[in-house]
Design a protein around this motif. Structure first.
Motif, PDB file in Angstrom:
ATOM      1  N   ALA A   1      17.176  25.032  10.376  1.00 48.70           N
ATOM      2  CA  ALA A   1      16.293  25.873   9.559  1.00 48.70           C
ATOM      3  C   ALA A   1      16.495  27.363   9.805  1.00 48.70           C
ATOM      4  N   THR A   2      16.802  27.729  11.050  1.00 52.89           N
ATOM      5  CA  THR A   2      16.957  29.155  11.378  1.00 52.89           C
ATOM      6  C   THR A   2      18.412  29.606  11.338  1.00 52.89           C
ATOM      7  N   LYS A   3      19.295  28.695  10.969  1.00 53.24           N
ATOM      8  CA  LYS A   3      20.728  28.989  10.866  1.00 53.24           C
ATOM      9  C   LYS A   3      21.308  29.499  12.199  1.00 53.24           C
ATOM     10  N   ARG A   4      20.744  28.961  13.313  1.00 49.32           N
ATOM     11  CA  ARG A   4      21.265  29.342  14.635  1.00 49.32           C
ATOM     12  C   ARG A   4      22.254  28.305  15.160  1.00 49.32           C
ATOM     13  N   ASP A   5      22.414  27.196  14.444  1.00 52.57           N
ATOM     14  CA  ASP A   5      23.388  26.160  14.815  1.00 52.57           C
ATOM     15  C   ASP A   5      23.149  25.642  16.231  1.00 52.57           C
ATOM     16  N   ILE A   6      21.869  25.298  16.526  1.00 52.95           N
ATOM     17  CA  ILE A   6      21.514  24.947  17.910  1.00 52.95           C
ATOM     18  C   ILE A   6      21.650  23.452  18.226  1.00 52.95           C
ATOM     19  N   VAL A   7      21.760  22.607  17.222  1.00 54.14           N
ATOM     20  CA  VAL A   7      21.825  21.156  17.470  1.00 54.14           C
ATOM     21  C   VAL A   7      23.209  20.778  17.997  1.00 54.14           C
ATOM     22  N   GLU A   8      23.225  20.037  19.103  1.00 53.10           N
ATOM     23  CA  GLU A   8      24.485  19.614  19.700  1.00 53.10           C
ATOM     24  C   GLU A   8      24.732  18.113  19.537  1.00 53.10           C
ATOM     25  N   THR A   9      23.714  17.293  19.784  1.00 53.99           N
ATOM     26  CA  THR A   9      23.872  15.850  19.600  1.00 53.99           C
ATOM     27  C   THR A   9      22.621  15.266  18.960  1.00 53.99           C
ATOM     28  N   ILE A  10      22.800  14.149  18.261  1.00 56.62           N
ATOM     29  CA  ILE A  10      21.676  13.414  17.664  1.00 56.62           C
ATOM     30  C   ILE A  10      21.875  11.933  17.988  1.00 56.62           C
ATOM     31  N   GLU A  11      20.875  11.327  18.616  1.00 58.24           N
ATOM     32  CA  GLU A  11      20.930   9.897  18.925  1.00 58.24           C
ATOM     33  C   GLU A  11      19.680   9.223  18.381  1.00 58.24           C
ATOM     34  N   LEU A  12      19.802   7.925  18.093  1.00 59.74           N
ATOM     35  CA  LEU A  12      18.707   7.204  17.441  1.00 59.74           C
ATOM     36  C   LEU A  12      18.446   5.874  18.133  1.00 59.74           C
TER      37      LEU A  12
ATOM     38  N   LYS B   1       9.410   1.727  14.542  1.00 55.21           N
ATOM     39  CA  LYS B   1       9.508   3.186  14.678  1.00 55.21           C
ATOM     40  C   LYS B   1      10.941   3.584  15.026  1.00 55.21           C
ATOM     41  N   LEU B   2      11.405   4.641  14.355  1.00 55.64           N
ATOM     42  CA  LEU B   2      12.706   5.213  14.678  1.00 55.64           C
ATOM     43  C   LEU B   2      12.504   6.488  15.475  1.00 55.64           C
ATOM     44  N   VAL B   3      13.207   6.604  16.583  1.00 52.63           N
ATOM     45  CA  VAL B   3      13.064   7.773  17.454  1.00 52.63           C
ATOM     46  C   VAL B   3      14.400   8.504  17.526  1.00 52.63           C
ATOM     47  N   PHE B   4      14.429   9.715  16.980  1.00 42.67           N
ATOM     48  CA  PHE B   4      15.623  10.556  17.052  1.00 42.67           C
ATOM     49  C   PHE B   4      15.514  11.457  18.281  1.00 42.67           C
ATOM     50  N   SER B   5      16.545  11.455  19.113  1.00 42.73           N
ATOM     51  CA  SER B   5      16.626  12.380  20.245  1.00 42.73           C
ATOM     52  C   SER B   5      17.652  13.444  19.908  1.00 42.73           C
ATOM     53  N   VAL B   6      17.178  14.685  19.848  1.00 44.99           N
ATOM     54  CA  VAL B   6      18.032  15.789  19.404  1.00 44.99           C
ATOM     55  C   VAL B   6      18.226  16.780  20.544  1.00 44.99           C
ATOM     56  N   GLN B   7      19.476  16.899  20.975  1.00 44.42           N
ATOM     57  CA  GLN B   7      19.782  17.858  22.038  1.00 44.42           C
ATOM     58  C   GLN B   7      20.102  19.211  21.421  1.00 44.42           C
ATOM     59  N   CYS B   8      19.431  20.244  21.926  1.00 45.90           N
ATOM     60  CA  CYS B   8      19.633  21.602  21.412  1.00 45.90           C
ATOM     61  C   CYS B   8      20.032  22.531  22.546  1.00 45.90           C
ATOM     62  N   ARG B   9      20.719  23.600  22.201  1.00 46.47           N
ATOM     63  CA  ARG B   9      21.135  24.543  23.242  1.00 46.47           C
ATOM     64  C   ARG B   9      20.203  25.751  23.343  1.00 46.47           C
ATOM     65  N   GLU B  10      19.215  25.837  22.428  1.00 41.82           N
ATOM     66  CA  GLU B  10      18.234  26.930  22.480  1.00 41.82           C
ATOM     67  C   GLU B  10      16.876  26.384  22.060  1.00 41.82           C
ATOM     68  N   ASP B  11      15.861  27.242  22.088  1.00 41.45           N
ATOM     69  CA  ASP B  11      14.512  26.835  21.689  1.00 41.45           C
ATOM     70  C   ASP B  11      14.518  26.254  20.273  1.00 41.45           C
ATOM     71  N   TRP B  12      13.838  25.118  20.116  1.00 38.64           N
ATOM     72  CA  TRP B  12      13.922  24.351  18.859  1.00 38.64           C
ATOM     73  C   TRP B  12      12.625  24.328  18.036  1.00 38.64           C
ATOM     74  N   LYS B  13      11.647  25.124  18.436  1.00 40.34           N
ATOM     75  CA  LYS B  13      10.337  25.014  17.782  1.00 40.34           C
ATOM     76  C   LYS B  13      10.377  25.237  16.272  1.00 40.34           C
ATOM     77  N   PRO B  14      11.095  26.237  15.743  1.00 38.07           N
ATOM     78  CA  PRO B  14      11.131  26.397  14.279  1.00 38.07           C
ATOM     79  C   PRO B  14      11.751  25.171  13.580  1.00 38.07           C
ATOM     80  N   GLU B  15      12.806  24.623  14.167  1.00 37.72           N
ATOM     81  CA  GLU B  15      13.441  23.436  13.604  1.00 37.72           C
ATOM     82  C   GLU B  15      12.502  22.232  13.674  1.00 37.72           C
ATOM     83  N   GLN B  16      11.801  22.107  14.792  1.00 40.70           N
ATOM     84  CA  GLN B  16      10.853  20.994  14.961  1.00 40.70           C
ATOM     85  C   GLN B  16       9.758  21.046  13.899  1.00 40.70           C
TER      86      GLN B  16
END
Length: 508
Positions: free
Chosen positions: A452-463, A469-484
């Motif tokens: 969303a912030t165009k900072r390209d912070i997502v590194e991995t996505i696992e499910l 219930k589906l649980v996505f685990s998203v690894q980020c390299r910076e603060d992720w609150k706006p994306e969350q």
């Protein structure tokens, strides 16, 4: 700053055309002027293959009128090429001399190979076909090529075209049943000579004005919802339907038929007979129209000569880069959205919640990169603009159905808007296809939220799947609150389609 321009004059047996290309901000040349004159030079080629003085006068007069245009645009380097009518003339030296003396232009007479090769180049650089048969029926010649894996294998130039077939077999404006029989017998005798054509079962790709008119007639006849004929597909039944339609009306009605140029009314039936028989000989059910032809082939050769690369490596990628420049797409952002969409899709596939083929992944990647393209016009109604722009713009390398698929996925807002957009094209797809494209649209929307912030912070996505219930685990390299925040807003679209609750866990 003065715009760079490039011009080609195509001296055909039926028409003479001047096309001016202007370099746009993406660096590519696009048509800015297209001027046509119906000269019918083939009619002035006598039995001794001499182009009579009256025909030379028509040629010179037409070129002088074009000269006014090229001088106005201050064009210097103008490619002037001639095909069958001049090539077949035994007095071509005097024709060349007359053009050189009386106009600004130096005329180049294309060989049979050059004419066929330029048509092939135009097709492989602007359509998705890796293998196929091309047919370019002009006024005085017909070029046929067979290409495989985007390489030219065979070519042949027949010394007849729509205009000469009409002269040879049709006495009036439209053929009688007897004249049609003779014409069909002749075409069979001619095309059957090429052993490499029979039973190829590859698409027949039509080039030139007669092929374009046939496609336009069919589009008008069925009230086709899209504009543009480049990469338009017709079945053998469709071609038969157009053929029957053309023969069912008298000549005055034919001249007024929607989609048919009035100046082609007397030669369209012989041209369609060529397409009909070639489809039968090749044993194909697919006819595709390439609006790009000889002039574009000349243009591709000229503009790529410094790179020793007359065939583009990937047509769709070339088109994407043009779109990216035209609509100011952030390429790094587009790459990350596409990567996240692919990661999410693969995780869902592993859980058996999604099943995709190679083509689906290609469409997903392109749609993700083009998602929200319409914000270039207006961010508030970007989804609507995205669908309109992608649905109504010719995109080389994408057939019309593929273009609508990309437009639907790249413009996905919610399931209701998706249904409204697909409404006109619903009969093109089955329910399973629509469900899949809607689901992929929801995945792309979610992937877009993850950047969303165009900072390209997502590194991995696992499910993982925990009960319903589906649980996505998203690894980020910076603060992720706006994306969350954006993900929590948008995940409902995917939940509705998967019929499962979705949770996101972010971590570094």
């Amino acid at each position: 700053m003065e715009q760079e321009k490039y011009a080609i004059i195509d001296i055909g047996s039926n028409t003479i055309r001047l096309v001016i290309y202007t370099r746009d901000k993406s660096g590519r040349f696009t048509e800015s002027e297209n001027v046509k004159a119906v000269a019918r030079l083939r009619n002035y080629l006598n039995e001794d293959n001499v182009l009579e003085q009256e025909g030379i006068d028509v040629l010179i007069k037409t070129l002088k009128s074009f000269q006014e245009v090229t001088r106005h645009h201050q064009l210097k380097d103008i490619k002037c090429v001639a095909t069958a009518a001049v090539r077949q003339a035994v007095n071509q030296d005097s024709i060349l001399a007359a053009v050189e003396k009386e106009t600004d232009f130096t005329m180049r007479i294309l060989s049979e190979f050059e004419e066929a090769n330029y048509g092939y180049l135009a097709v492989v650089n602007s359509t998705p076909f890796a293998s196929g048969i091309t047919v370019d029926i002009g006024g005085g010649s017909t070029e046929v090529t067979y290409f495989h894996n985007r390489q030219l294998i065979f070519f042949y130039s027949f010394p007849f075209g729509a205009l000469s077939l009409k002269q040879q077999f049709v006495e009036g404006n439209t053929p009688t049943k007897g004249e049609l029989r003779e014409l069909r017998s002749f075409l069979k005798e001619q095309f059957d000579q090429l052993e490499w054509l029979a039973d190829k079962r590859l698409p027949l790709i039509g080039i030139g004005g007669s092929a374009r008119n046939m496609a336009q007639i069919h589009q008008e006849h069925i009230e086709y919802p899209l504009s543009g004929v480049h990469q338009y597909m017709m079945s053998r039944d469709d071609v038969e339907e157009v053929s029957d339609l053309l023969k069912s009306v008298d000549f005055s009605e034919l001249q007024r038929l929607e989609g048919l140029s009035k100046d082609r009314a007397d030669i369209i039936i012989p041209a369609v007979e060529v397409f009909r028989y070639l489809m039968e000989l090749i044993d194909t059910k697919q006819f595709a129209l390439s609006r790009k032809g000889l002039r574009d082939g000349v243009f591709y050769e000229e503009t790529t000569k410094d790179f020793d690369l007359s065939v583009f490596p990937n047509v769709v990628e070339e088109s994407f880069h043009e779109l990216a420049i035209d609509y100011d797409i952030n390429l790094t952002h587009a790459f990350h959205v596409a990567n996240s969409a692919l990661l999410i899709s693969k995780e869902l596939e592993e859980l058996g919640l999604l099943s995709l083929e190679e083509l689906d992944y290609k469409r997903l990647k392109l749609s993700s990169a083009l998602y929200n393209l319409g914000s270039y016009i207006d961010s508030e109604s970007s989804h609507q603009h995205t669908f309109y722009l992608l649905g109504n713009r010719t995109i080389d390398g994408l057939l019309h159905k593929d273009r609508i698929v990309i437009a639907l996925m790249a413009s996905f807002k919610n399931k209701e808007v998706f249904k409204r957009n697909v409404n006109v094209y619903e009969e093109w797809f089955n329910k399973e296809e629509l469900a899949k494209y809607s689901l992929l649209g929801a995945i792309i929307k979610l992937a877009y939220s993850l950047n969303a912030t165009k900072r390209d912070i997502v590194e991995t996505i696992e499910l993982e799947e925990n009960e319903d219930k589906l649980v996505f685990s998203v690894q980020c390299r910076e603060d992720w609150k706006p994306e969350q925040y954006q993900v929590e807003k948008q995940k409902k679209h995917l939940e509705k389609q998967l019929k499962k609750t979705i949770d996101f866990k972010f971590y570094k």
